[in-house]
Scaffold this motif. Structure first.
Motif: not given
Ligand code: IPE
Ligand code: IPE
Ligand code: MG
Length: 269
Positions: A186-213
């Motif tokens: 399924p598409e991710p419900d929750l996306f987590i990024r550690t380390g303080g940066e607030q960017r997607i860095s070319n991760f799951l661009l299509w699947q993150l459409a409605y994920s909670e960041l």
């Protein structure tokens, strides 16, 4: 029998529960963790493996069904050669060491990304691990290695066109979805990024459409079950509207509760 495709968040409204079904994580901050301790950057990568273990355990305990971890991006080749080669060795050693335990725990192991640049020995090991664990269903653990969201969309378009050589138009989201490398979850419900940066860095661009960041300053080697609990608590506090209004959401929750209550009373009659 063909498996039912997972709900697309832009085509249908997915079922939502308090436990995210799929968590996707950008594990960032290893280098800074090490530098703070006057250690070489790669020491942070080594320590980060312990966080991977802790998060897998915690996800299994909570009933999360899919966990996707960004281990190496298509842009990480730009790093110094010795760091790249350390990361490859670490991946190989960790896989060798952990694969039996993953299997015993009912974990299905998958890797997404362009493996064509990896050493054949590593690719072999990955394929064997995927085969060994293919029928497990407690948790699907996906490692994104030499992965880029743009690469993924491009390779999916190419495969979609190759399958339909006569067709020029009329393609649907489902046609493309089926060719993406994460087409088994399924598409991710929750996306987590550690380390303080607030960017997607070319991760799951299509699947993150409605994920909670969710972004946290915690560095990946310090990320543990408690830190995951905080992320999930934040997730639970979100209102996932998928384009609707708050009022509509309340109405649909109310009618779902009423339906459940009338089912219960019918069961007890
Ligand atoms: C994330 O940590 C691990 C990989 C990208 C492989 P970093 O190595 O990016 O750590 P920072 O961001 O430099 O602290
Ligand atoms: C993203 O981290 C990739 C992984 C965690 C594997 P980076 O540290 O490479 O991201 P940027 O370059 O800071 O965006
Ligand atoms: Mg980084």
């Amino acid at each position: 029998m063909a498996r039912k495709p997972f709900t697309s968040s832009t085509r249908e409204i997915p079922a939502v529960s308090g436990v995210p079904q799929h968590i996707a994580i950008i594990m960032d901050g290893n280098g800074r963790w090490a530098r703070k301790r006057f250690m070489p950057r790669v020491a942070g990568h080594g320590k980060g493996v312990e966080s991977v273990r802790a998060v897998i355990r915690a996800c299994m305990a909570k009933g999360v069904s899919h966990l996707t971890l960004f281990a190496f991006s298509s842009e990480n080749w730009r790093r110094p050669a010795d760091e790249v080669s350390f990361l490859m060795q670490l991946f190989m050693r960790s896989l060798q060491k952990e694969i039996d335990r993953l299997h015993e725990n009912g974990i299905r192991f998958r890797v997404i990304g362009d493996l064509s640049r990896f050493e054949p020995g590593l690719v072999d090991m990955i394929r064997r691990a995927e085969e060994l664990t293919a029928c497990n269903d407690r948790l699907t653990l996906t490692i994104a290695a030499n992965y880029g969201g743009r690469w993924d969309i491009l390779q999916a378009v190419e495969r979609m066109l190759a399958k339909n050589p006569e067709r020029r138009s009329g393609f649907t989201e489902e046609d493309l979805n089926a060719e993406l490398s994460l087409n088994y979850g399924p598409e991710p419900d929750l996306f987590i990024r550690t380390g303080g940066e607030q960017r997607i860095s070319n991760f799951l661009l299509w699947q993150l459409a409605y994920s909670e960041l969710y972004f946290t300053d915690t560095l990946w080697p310090d990320f543990d079950e408690k830190a995951l609990d905080l992320a999930i608590a934040s997730y639970r506090s979100r209102e996932r509207r998928f384009g609707r209004t708050s009022e509509q959401l309340c109405e649909s929750e109310k009618s779902a509760k009423q339906e459940e209550a009338s089912r219960d009373s019918a069961d007890h009659a």
